[in-house]
Enzyme design. Structure first.
Site, PDB file in Angstrom:
ATOM      1  N   HIS A  22      28.238  17.492 -29.011  1.00  0.00           N
ATOM      2  CA  HIS A  22      29.188  17.189 -30.064  1.00  0.00           C
ATOM      3  C   HIS A  22      28.644  17.484 -31.517  1.00  0.00           C
ATOM      4  O   HIS A  22      28.529  16.777 -31.703  1.00  0.00           O
ATOM      5  CB  HIS A  22      29.540  15.386 -29.447  1.00  0.00           C
ATOM      6  CG  HIS A  22      30.604  15.193 -28.633  1.00  0.00           C
ATOM      7  ND1 HIS A  22      30.174  14.189 -27.962  1.00  0.00           N
ATOM      8  CD2 HIS A  22      31.145  16.285 -27.707  1.00  0.00           C
ATOM      9  CE1 HIS A  22      30.706  14.488 -26.994  1.00  0.00           C
ATOM     10  NE2 HIS A  22      31.390  15.058 -26.816  1.00  0.00           N
ATOM     11  N   GLU A  69      28.338  15.251 -34.027  1.00  0.00           N
ATOM     12  CA  GLU A  69      27.100  14.289 -33.677  1.00  0.00           C
ATOM     13  C   GLU A  69      25.530  14.375 -34.325  1.00  0.00           C
ATOM     14  O   GLU A  69      25.154  14.884 -33.815  1.00  0.00           O
ATOM     15  CB  GLU A  69      26.646  13.691 -32.839  1.00  0.00           C
ATOM     16  CG  GLU A  69      28.458  12.797 -31.930  1.00  0.00           C
ATOM     17  CD  GLU A  69      28.601  12.950 -31.023  1.00  0.00           C
ATOM     18  OE1 GLU A  69      27.820  12.756 -29.983  1.00  0.00           O
ATOM     19  OE2 GLU A  69      29.711  13.017 -30.369  1.00  0.00           O
ATOM     20  N   HIS A  75      23.322  12.198 -28.024  1.00  0.00           N
ATOM     21  CA  HIS A  75      25.130  12.249 -28.303  1.00  0.00           C
ATOM     22  C   HIS A  75      24.693  11.144 -30.391  1.00  0.00           C
ATOM     23  O   HIS A  75      23.813  10.307 -30.077  1.00  0.00           O
ATOM     24  CB  HIS A  75      25.491  11.379 -27.723  1.00  0.00           C
ATOM     25  CG  HIS A  75      26.583  12.478 -26.756  1.00  0.00           C
ATOM     26  ND1 HIS A  75      26.901  12.487 -26.475  1.00  0.00           N
ATOM     27  CD2 HIS A  75      25.856  12.923 -25.555  1.00  0.00           C
ATOM     28  CE1 HIS A  75      27.893  13.566 -25.870  1.00  0.00           C
ATOM     29  NE2 HIS A  75      26.818  13.348 -24.864  1.00  0.00           N
ATOM     30  N   GLU A 122      23.104   7.455 -27.619  1.00  0.00           N
ATOM     31  CA  GLU A 122      23.698   7.344 -28.007  1.00  0.00           C
ATOM     32  C   GLU A 122      22.638   6.568 -30.162  1.00  0.00           C
ATOM     33  O   GLU A 122      22.331   5.227 -29.379  1.00  0.00           O
ATOM     34  CB  GLU A 122      24.941   6.256 -28.109  1.00  0.00           C
ATOM     35  CG  GLU A 122      25.490   6.724 -26.169  1.00  0.00           C
ATOM     36  CD  GLU A 122      27.383   8.011 -26.976  1.00  0.00           C
ATOM     37  OE1 GLU A 122      26.990   7.888 -28.257  1.00  0.00           O
ATOM     38  OE2 GLU A 122      26.857   8.174 -26.289  1.00  0.00           O
TER      39      GLU A 122
HETATM   40 ZN   LIG Z   1      28.946  12.313 -28.239  1.00  0.00          ZN
END
Ligand SMILES: [Zn+2]
EC number: 3.4.17.24
Length: 1075
Positions: A788, A791, A885, A970
């Site tokens: 992504h 990010e 992420h 994350e």
């Molecule tokens: Zn992500």
């Protein structure tokens, strides 16, 4: 309220004529006595007596008739008793009364009493007084009252007694109890009750305020029904008039509840489109705006201001974004447009579908004034996978091995014999051809080759490849001389010249030809702490009011477009009256800037390419500012319903003036930051079939400190694809003879960029069979990041990992000896280059393509998955898979893993039907991380498999490749609310540290999974755990920010290097080599 409604009744025993039932008579006598001594009533005794009376009434038809017959005051006695008892011990007694069927009897009494002609006003008054108190305790009260007809009796009573305020009050209270039922509300509306209410309410008057208050509440409740709201639309001007009248006269603010009641009615009427139109037509915006502004100084009036603000926002005419289309301004022609899916949908849309029609009658009230944080995906939602077959390993219809065999070339280390290559640095040259290309080894000689580096061009603060710097400097005169901050010592992986070289080979859809200064100079993390901001009271309200003023005072609005990618030639900026904007550089994505007021700008972000949404990430340049002026920036096309900007997160700013003064860094900045729904929206067709969606505004204010500065703003610390390429080159230079580093090109992206694949491990200690065997059999760890593009924190964590892995510390060496690392540091280079937030050039979220990736549309995912499939086929599936992420709604760093058992527990699937055998090993790595990484929070981890995530890397690698330890890691974009960094916003130092600690955790995992194999390094691990314990102790008591360079990594390295250089040799065979 109870007290004021209490009815004092005196009784005359002589009037009590209950002739033939001595038992009832006796009981009433007892009650009478109790009532006379009301101050001394023992509720328990009274309860016992009334229970007996009730029993008689329920069981003996004769008794009931007698009590209700005309001339009998038996009923009055009961009601009076209830009053007295209730006043004493309300909640409990009412509960008992209801449970014994008391409401049914009272309602029956209403019906009976209504048959008298005329009905006894006194009885009706008492009955309704009691019902109003008993009703709320009976959940079925509304239904009972409607079914037995009592509701109609009450309505008729109201109609016939509009002037009888004493009776109106309890009747209205009874209606209110019935109103939560939608059927009742509609039926009352049909029965003319809405009109009736408008006859009762009126302008300011000191009389009957309690009646007015109850009437307004009743009306408000009635108007929750859309049918009733439609009936009330004609009364909107009246309501506004009454509100204004109360606002003007209630100067001591004694009647806030009445004023709130009026607003409550307006709020419900404006839930429907006709209501909103009537509100606008009646000048409602101006009336509520003016009254609210006058209320602002009095804090107790906040509820009025908040409700007014809610109504005004709802009625603010919806508008489309000021764009010709919301489709991405840049288009990338796909060689093959998929038959279905979002891209096909997008390109089949008719022209002009973005036009917004405010057609919805939706109740948008769900959004409260103080937004509640969005529910986390894992908190008891219905997204959890309940199909047990989807939680079991997938039946292998994997690809034939012949097809996967071509991936063997990416695993040279598994067949390497080192007979020829020993002690030669290996390097795979960037290979532009996709998998078919030849695989070339080169002897690496030096890091910089070719012609002299081209310096950036400094006018206007940007670099264009076609012009030589010398010429530009002459043209620009002395003002154009730019000092490049000397950051070589602080940023060993950064080199401005090398960065420019890297940019030249980066392919972008808009064909960017400029370099943003922050990427060129580099970022040196500040040493000061950056606290999570405390939200200042009323900020959001103030901002919203400023937005509403645009409608109230349209003449104050400039509406001057100062930057617009949709127009070939951006508007020419006149003499210093406006800011200059730019984002025509890698990862930049500003589409349009409109000067709204002198110091206020609306900014529109570009959609992801080949898409019409995903706006969150931003990165743009501002210049031409006035020092000290209070600028306000509004990004007006955000999409998420909430944001960490509401919870203390600040934007990032980079000042070129600061940089050339020796402080090249991104800093958290901005005040009055908030995030709220605005009046822009898109049509349901443009929103892909969903309801027409509103956009959100992220607003921040700031004053600039330097004249002639160029400043950059970003959502998070930028990390471009060119930066990655630069870092990889610099990392190669860190290689020691003990390090095995290979860089392959996994494939080429749709946009023509290469997707690098790194292999890092330790060289074998010798070419002996044993050593080669150990080398080849090391377990694999597979890491990936930045699928992504928005990010960017994921890239900084990856940088920390890579730097640690390539480092010279003994821990790094042990780690390399323990594992073979396969790393895809950027799964979505095109998205990163082109300033996307979520997607690749195919307009799709690549992390939803892992189940069935297409080699044409999702090459990086297709080939990464193929690598894993190849490994599974040769029985070398990795020990750990982790995809890095960033998380936009949560704080801290945490992991999502996959567990069959934990998913099953969450969903209440009958677990007995399936035997669940599961190793708890998936919890080990996060557990270790929570013990050693200060930003990491075990409490935020989840191991539940969600349906919406079934096509993500984590779930597919777990289920199809069979990797038990398959994770998403994350990292917060905001900051931490636990641990050593509690209360601080996250910075690149903490993110890089996280990446390094991930590595250290893997070493611990190694020890826990195979303790015997690491026996040789036992001493090292002891030191490591010793240090970790020390650090934990320190972190608990230490309230100071760690000084730069004193992260755990550094501390460990220093201490271990010290130990190593004095005493212990790393291996049995060779002395440790220092570089
Ligand atoms: Zn992500």
């Amino acid at each position: 309220m109870f007290d004021c409604l209490s009815v004092k009744i005196t009784y005359n025993l002589c009037n009590l004529s209950v002739p033939c039932n001595s038992r009832v008579l006796m009981l009433f006598g007892q009650l009478e006595k109790l009532n006379r001594e009301s101050m001394l009533v023992d509720p328990e005794i009274a309860r016992q007596i009334t229970a007996k009376v009730l029993h008689l009434i329920q069981t003996q038809e004769k008794t009931r008739k007698e009590i209700m017959s005309k001339g009998s005051s038996g009923m009055e006695v009961i009601l009076a008793t209830l009053e007295v008892i209730n006043a004493k011990n309300r909640a409990h007694m009412i509960g008992v009364f209801v449970s014994k069927g008391g409401t049914g009897i009272l309602l029956q009494l209403v019906i009976s009493a209504s048959k008298e002609s005329p009905p006894s006003e006194e009885v009706m008054l008492q009955l309704h007084s009691v019902l109003a108190k008993v009703g709320p305790k009976d959940r079925k009260f509304g239904v009972k009252a409607r079914l037995n007809g009592a509701l109609n009796v009450t309505v008729n009573l109201l109609k016939q007694n509009l002037q009888n305020h004493k009776l109106l009050l309890p009747c209205l209270l009874v209606l209110q109890v019935c109103l939560p039922s939608a059927v009742n509300a509609v039926s009352l509306g049909k029965n003319g009750v809405v009109e009736l209410m408008f006859k009762i309410i009126g302008p300011y008057s000191k009389k009957n305020t309690s009646l007015l208050k109850v009437s307004l509440d009743t009306l408000g409740a009635l108007l929750k029904s859309k049918t009733n709201a439609r009936r009330a639309v004609v009364h909107v001007p009246v309501l506004l008039y009454i509100y204004h009248d109360w606002h003007r006269n209630d100067t001591c603010h004694r009647h806030i509840l009445i004023r709130k009641g009026i607003l409550g009615c307006l709020k419900n009427i404006t839930n429907i489109k006709l209501g909103r139109k009537a509100f606008i037509d009646a000048d409602g915006m101006r009336i509520l705006y003016n009254t609210s502004t006058e209320c602002l100084p009095v804090r107790t009036l906040d509820p009025l201001i908040n409700t007014s603000s809610l109504i005004m926002r709802k009625c603010f005419p919806k508008n489309r974004l000021p764009l010709p289309t919301i489709k991405s301004v840049f288009h990338h022609q796909l060689l093959r447009v998929p038959a279905g899916g979002p891209v096909a949908q997008l390109y089949n849309q008719p022209l002009g579908v973005d036009d917004v029609v405010d057609e919805s009658d939706d109740n948008e009230d769900a959004e409260a004034e103080n937004e509640v944080e969005e529910k986390d995906h894992h908190a008891g939602n219905d997204d959890i996978e309940t199909d047990i077959n989807k939680l079991r390993p997938k039946e292998t219809h994997s690809r034939p091995f012949e097809e996967l065999k071509i991936y063997e070339r990416f695993f040279m280390e598994l067949s390497e014999d080192f007979q020829v290559m020993q002690y030669i640095f290996l390097c795979l040259q960037f290979n532009n051809s996709i998998l078919g290309g030849a695989f070339i080894f080169l002897v690496y000689t030096c890091t910089s080759v070719g012609s002299a580096p081209i310096r950036p061009q400094f006018l206007p603060w940007t670099w264009t490849p076609s012009t030589s710097p010398r010429t530009k400097m002459e043209e620009g005169g002395e003002g154009a001389v730019l000092q490049v901050p000397d950051t070589a010592l602080l940023l060993p992986l950064h080199d401005p010249d090398l960065y420019v070289e890297m940019v030249k080979s980066t392919c972008s859809v808009p064909q960017f030809s400029e370099v943003a200064y922050p990427d060129y100079f580099g970022h040196v993390a500040p040493t000061f702490r950056e606290h999570i901001l405390e939200r200042v009271y009323g900020v959001q309200r103030t901002k919203i009011f400023q937005d509403i003023e645009r409608l109230i005072h349209p003449n104050d609005i400039l509406d001057k477009v100062v930057y617009d990618l949709d127009i070939q030639s951006c508007p020419v900026i006149d003499g210093g009256e406006s800011l200059k904007f730019n984002s025509q550089f890698e990862s930049g994505n500003l589409r349009k800037a409109v000067q709204v007021r002198k110091f206020e700008y609306d900014l529109v972000l570009n959609s992801d390419i080949n898409s019409n949404h995903y706006h969150q990430w931003f990165y743009f340049e501002v210049s031409g500012m006035r020092v000290g002026a209070p600028y306000r920036f509004n990004i007006i096309n955000c999409e998420k319903s909430n944001s960490q900007f509401n919870y203390g997160m600040q934007v990032l700013m980079y000042s070129v003036q600061e940089a050339i003064s020796g402080r090249p860094r991104w800093v958290r900045t901005g005040t009055d930051i908030c995030y709220y729904k605005n009046h822009f929206s898109r049509s349901s067709i443009a929103a892909g079939g969903q309801k027409g969606k509103s956009y959100y505004t992220m607003t921040f204010s700031m004053t600039f400190n330097h004249k002639d500065d160029v400043c950059y703003f970003a959502y998070h610390y930028p990390y471009t694809y060119s930066t990655l390429k630069m870092h990889l080159q610099k990392l190669e230079a860190l290689r020691t003879p003990q390090t095995y580093l290979r860089e392959d090109v996994l494939c080429e992206t749709l946009g023509g960029n290469s997707c690098p694949l790194l292999t890092i491990t330790a060289m074998p200690e010798s070419t002996s069979n044993d050593q080669i065997c150990q080398f080849r059999n090391r377990p694999l760890v597979f890491l990936s990041s930045r699928v992504h593009p928005g990010e960017t924190n994921a890239s900084w964590v990856m940088k920390g990992t890579l730097e640690f892995l390539m480092g010279s510390s003994p821990l790094a060496q042990s780690l390399r000896e323990a594992y073979i690392f396969k790393i895809v540091p950027m799964l979505n280079p095109d998205g990163v280059v082109n300033g996307n937030h979520r997607c690749s050039l195919s307009g799709e979220d690549l992390n939803r393509q892992w189940q069935n990736p297409s080699p044409e549309l999702h090459p990086t995912i297709y080939h990464t998955k193929s690598l894993l499939q190849y490994l599974a086929a040769i029985q070398r599936a990795p020990l750990v898979f982790c995809d890095y992420h960033g998380h936009s709604r949560k704080k801290n760093v945490f992991m999502y893993g996959c567990s069959l058992k934990e998913t099953v527990w969450e969903t209440n699937i009958s677990a007995t039907s399936c035997e669940l055998h599961e190793d708890l090993g998936y919890r080990t790595l996060p557990k270790i991380l929570s013990q050693m990484a200060p930003a990491f929070s075990m409490a935020s981890c989840s191991f539940v498999v969600e349906r919406s995530k079934e096509a993500t890397a984590r779930v597919v690698v777990w289920r199809e490749i069979g990797v038990q330890r398959s994770y998403t890691m994350e990292s917060t974009l905001c900051g931490c609310d636990q641990g050593k960094y509690k209360g601080l916003q996250i910075g690149t130092r903490e993110l890089e540290e996280m990446g390094a600690q991930f590595c250290v955790a893997l070493l611990r995992l190694k020890r826990q999974t195979s303790p015997l194999k690491l026996r040789n390094h036992a001493h090292l691990l002891d030191v490591e755990s010793d240090l970790m314990e020390t650090r934990c102790k320190v972190s608990r008591s230490d309230t100071h920010t760690p000084s730069p360079g004193h992260s755990l990594t550094r501390t460990l390295t220093d201490k271990l290097t010290l130990i190593r250089s004095h005493t212990i040799p790393l291996t049995n065979n060779k002395p440790y080599m220092v570089h």
